[in-house]
Design a protein around this motif. Structure first.
Motif, PDB file in Angstrom:
ATOM      1  N   LEU A 157      16.573  32.702  -6.990  1.00 15.96           N
ATOM      2  CA  LEU A 157      15.831  33.349  -8.071  1.00 15.96           C
ATOM      3  C   LEU A 157      14.400  32.834  -8.149  1.00 15.96           C
ATOM      4  O   LEU A 157      13.460  33.618  -8.325  1.00 15.96           O
ATOM      5  N   LEU A 158      14.222  31.523  -8.035  1.00 16.18           N
ATOM      6  CA  LEU A 158      12.866  30.978  -8.080  1.00 16.18           C
ATOM      7  C   LEU A 158      12.026  31.500  -6.915  1.00 16.18           C
ATOM      8  O   LEU A 158      10.855  31.832  -7.090  1.00 16.18           O
ATOM      9  N   ARG A 159      12.610  31.578  -5.744  1.00 13.52           N
ATOM     10  CA  ARG A 159      11.859  32.069  -4.586  1.00 13.52           C
ATOM     11  C   ARG A 159      11.493  33.543  -4.744  1.00 13.52           C
ATOM     12  O   ARG A 159      10.426  33.956  -4.292  1.00 13.52           O
ATOM     13  N   LYS A 160      12.330  34.324  -5.394  1.00 10.54           N
ATOM     14  CA  LYS A 160      12.011  35.740  -5.614  1.00 10.54           C
ATOM     15  C   LYS A 160      10.813  35.926  -6.529  1.00 10.54           C
ATOM     16  O   LYS A 160      10.131  36.944  -6.454  1.00 10.54           O
ATOM     17  N   ILE A 161      10.561  34.964  -7.417  1.00 15.84           N
ATOM     18  CA  ILE A 161       9.421  35.086  -8.330  1.00 15.84           C
ATOM     19  C   ILE A 161       8.262  34.185  -7.909  1.00 15.84           C
ATOM     20  O   ILE A 161       7.373  33.891  -8.696  1.00 15.84           O
ATOM     21  N   GLY A 162       8.275  33.743  -6.640  1.00 18.13           N
ATOM     22  CA  GLY A 162       7.146  32.986  -6.103  1.00 18.13           C
ATOM     23  C   GLY A 162       7.202  31.494  -6.336  1.00 18.13           C
ATOM     24  O   GLY A 162       6.187  30.817  -6.243  1.00 18.13           O
ATOM     25  N   GLY A 163       8.379  30.951  -6.618  1.00 13.09           N
ATOM     26  CA  GLY A 163       8.520  29.515  -6.841  1.00 13.09           C
ATOM     27  C   GLY A 163       9.526  28.903  -5.891  1.00 13.09           C
ATOM     28  O   GLY A 163       9.900  29.500  -4.887  1.00 13.09           O
ATOM     29  N   ASP A 164       9.974  27.697  -6.218  1.00  7.27           N
ATOM     30  CA  ASP A 164      10.975  27.017  -5.398  1.00  7.27           C
ATOM     31  C   ASP A 164      11.540  25.841  -6.185  1.00  7.27           C
ATOM     32  O   ASP A 164      11.025  25.483  -7.248  1.00  7.27           O
ATOM     33  N   VAL A 165      12.593  25.245  -5.664  1.00  2.00           N
ATOM     34  CA  VAL A 165      13.187  24.045  -6.257  1.00  2.00           C
ATOM     35  C   VAL A 165      13.548  23.086  -5.128  1.00  2.00           C
ATOM     36  O   VAL A 165      14.004  23.500  -4.064  1.00  2.00           O
ATOM     37  N   THR A 166      13.282  21.813  -5.351  1.00  6.92           N
ATOM     38  CA  THR A 166      13.669  20.751  -4.428  1.00  6.92           C
ATOM     39  C   THR A 166      14.298  19.621  -5.231  1.00  6.92           C
ATOM     40  O   THR A 166      14.111  19.541  -6.446  1.00  6.92           O
ATOM     41  N   GLU A 167      15.024  18.747  -4.545  1.00  7.30           N
ATOM     42  CA  GLU A 167      15.669  17.615  -5.210  1.00  7.30           C
ATOM     43  C   GLU A 167      15.216  16.337  -4.530  1.00  7.30           C
ATOM     44  O   GLU A 167      15.299  16.204  -3.321  1.00  7.30           O
ATOM     45  N   LEU A 168      14.717  15.381  -5.330  1.00  7.53           N
ATOM     46  CA  LEU A 168      14.137  14.152  -4.793  1.00  7.53           C
ATOM     47  C   LEU A 168      14.860  12.888  -5.236  1.00  7.53           C
ATOM     48  O   LEU A 168      14.440  11.784  -4.896  1.00  7.53           O
ATOM     49  N   GLY A 169      15.921  13.012  -6.036  1.00 10.22           N
ATOM     50  CA  GLY A 169      16.597  11.842  -6.589  1.00 10.22           C
ATOM     51  C   GLY A 169      17.265  10.984  -5.529  1.00 10.22           C
ATOM     52  O   GLY A 169      17.493  11.410  -4.399  1.00 10.22           O
ATOM     53  N   GLU A 170      17.585   9.767  -5.936  1.00  6.44           N
ATOM     54  CA  GLU A 170      18.290   8.834  -5.069  1.00  6.44           C
ATOM     55  C   GLU A 170      19.730   8.668  -5.559  1.00  6.44           C
ATOM     56  O   GLU A 170      19.948   8.549  -6.771  1.00  6.44           O
ATOM     57  N   PRO A 171      20.696   8.656  -4.644  1.00  9.10           N
ATOM     58  CA  PRO A 171      22.072   8.426  -5.055  1.00  9.10           C
ATOM     59  C   PRO A 171      22.178   7.135  -5.880  1.00  9.10           C
ATOM     60  O   PRO A 171      21.566   6.127  -5.548  1.00  9.10           O
ATOM     61  N   GLY A 172      22.916   7.227  -6.974  1.00 17.01           N
ATOM     62  CA  GLY A 172      23.070   6.091  -7.863  1.00 17.01           C
ATOM     63  C   GLY A 172      22.002   5.995  -8.926  1.00 17.01           C
ATOM     64  O   GLY A 172      22.131   5.241  -9.887  1.00 17.01           O
ATOM     65  N   ALA A 173      20.922   6.763  -8.780  1.00 19.35           N
ATOM     66  CA  ALA A 173      19.812   6.705  -9.737  1.00 19.35           C
ATOM     67  C   ALA A 173      19.586   8.028 -10.449  1.00 19.35           C
ATOM     68  O   ALA A 173      18.618   8.180 -11.174  1.00 19.35           O
ATOM     69  N   GLY A 174      20.444   9.015 -10.223  1.00 17.27           N
ATOM     70  CA  GLY A 174      20.309  10.300 -10.901  1.00 17.27           C
ATOM     71  C   GLY A 174      19.604  11.344 -10.059  1.00 17.27           C
ATOM     72  O   GLY A 174      19.112  11.075  -8.975  1.00 17.27           O
ATOM     73  N   VAL A 175      19.598  12.562 -10.599  1.00 17.43           N
ATOM     74  CA  VAL A 175      18.916  13.664  -9.918  1.00 17.43           C
ATOM     75  C   VAL A 175      17.464  13.730 -10.367  1.00 17.43           C
ATOM     76  O   VAL A 175      17.107  13.262 -11.446  1.00 17.43           O
ATOM     77  N   HIS A 176      16.642  14.323  -9.517  1.00 15.85           N
ATOM     78  CA  HIS A 176      15.232  14.546  -9.814  1.00 15.85           C
ATOM     79  C   HIS A 176      14.849  15.865  -9.149  1.00 15.85           C
ATOM     80  O   HIS A 176      14.549  15.917  -7.967  1.00 15.85           O
ATOM     81  N   PHE A 177      14.940  16.937  -9.931  1.00 17.50           N
ATOM     82  CA  PHE A 177      14.613  18.260  -9.418  1.00 17.50           C
ATOM     83  C   PHE A 177      13.181  18.613  -9.766  1.00 17.50           C
ATOM     84  O   PHE A 177      12.707  18.328 -10.872  1.00 17.50           O
ATOM     85  N   LEU A 178      12.494  19.266  -8.829  1.00 17.43           N
ATOM     86  CA  LEU A 178      11.185  19.853  -9.075  1.00 17.43           C
ATOM     87  C   LEU A 178      11.345  21.352  -9.018  1.00 17.43           C
ATOM     88  O   LEU A 178      11.677  21.915  -7.987  1.00 17.43           O
ATOM     89  N   LEU A 179      11.154  22.013 -10.168  1.00 16.97           N
ATOM     90  CA  LEU A 179      11.160  23.466 -10.238  1.00 16.97           C
ATOM     91  C   LEU A 179       9.699  23.896 -10.235  1.00 16.97           C
ATOM     92  O   LEU A 179       8.967  23.617 -11.195  1.00 16.97           O
ATOM     93  N   VAL A 180       9.256  24.526  -9.169  1.00 17.39           N
ATOM     94  CA  VAL A 180       7.871  24.923  -9.019  1.00 17.39           C
ATOM     95  C   VAL A 180       7.761  26.408  -9.347  1.00 17.39           C
ATOM     96  O   VAL A 180       8.475  27.231  -8.783  1.00 17.39           O
ATOM     97  N   LEU A 181       6.858  26.729 -10.285  1.00 16.86           N
ATOM     98  CA  LEU A 181       6.698  28.093 -10.753  1.00 16.86           C
ATOM     99  C   LEU A 181       5.294  28.594 -10.514  1.00 16.86           C
ATOM    100  O   LEU A 181       4.318  27.892 -10.793  1.00 16.86           O
TER     101      LEU A 181
END
Length: 185
Positions: A157-181
């Motif tokens: 869905l994000l890519r259809k509207i010109g964005g994207d999502v990536t995940e940068l978190g480290e195991p054991g330290a939680g998730v860290h998502f970047l939703l780019v719009l």
């Protein structure tokens, strides 16, 4: 209205999204009473001008993130609930765009919503498959009944509207998502 295409100041956008994420966290806490989510707030970096972006899709994406935090972020003998969740709205950087295989142009044409929790994170062996829809099918019973289609749908869905999502978190330290719009000013 939330889905309006009129330009919004960064503060107004943040306030709308913060209210929405608080509602999501409250709803998730009702559905998963044993897996509490503590929403720390929606922080906003300085952004100039009015922002137009597809907030309805963004709200759906944030719903997916909070729900995943509740389902998969704690327990497992590693991280007790409640989980702490926070979001930040900020201007995109060139580095944010470089992380994506589909984004191009000037970083000034994008904003980023960073979503973090302090849960168990995503194991390294699942990092590449978390967005392809195969992870859930392979480990459906291990993942609290999840089909694993939420994050692939979010990315599509994000890519259809010109964005994207990536995940940068480290195991054991939680998730860290970047939703780019992609935005218009």
């Amino acid at each position: 209205s939330v889905g309006s295409d009129r330009p919004r100041g960064a503060g107004e956008l943040r306030d709308n999204l913060e209210a929405h994420v608080r509602q999501i966290a409250d709803r998730v806490n009702l559905l998963h009473s044993e897996k509490r989510i503590h929403f720390e707030g929606f922080h906003c970096a300085d952004l100039d001008g009015g922002i137009i972006c597809n907030q309805i899709n963004l709200q759906d994406d944030l719903m997916e993130m909070v729900t995943n935090s509740a389902k998969h972020g704690g327990g497992h003998g590693v991280k007790p609930y409640p989980l702490n969740v926070s979001c930040t709205l900020r201007q995109a950087t060139a580095e944010d765009l470089e992380r994506s295989i589909v984004l191009s142009g000037s970083a000034s044409n994008y904003v980023v919503v960073e979503y973090r929790d302090d849960g168990v994170g995503i194991p390294h062996e699942y990092k590449k498959s978390v967005f392809d829809g195969k992870l859930g099918a392979e480990s459906h019973e291990k993942r609290a009944g999840s089909l694993g289609l939420g994050l692939p749908l979010t990315r599509n869905l994000l890519r259809k509207i010109g964005g994207d999502v990536t995940e940068l978190g480290e195991p054991g330290a939680g998730v860290h998502f970047l939703l780019v719009l992609k935005i218009q000013r």
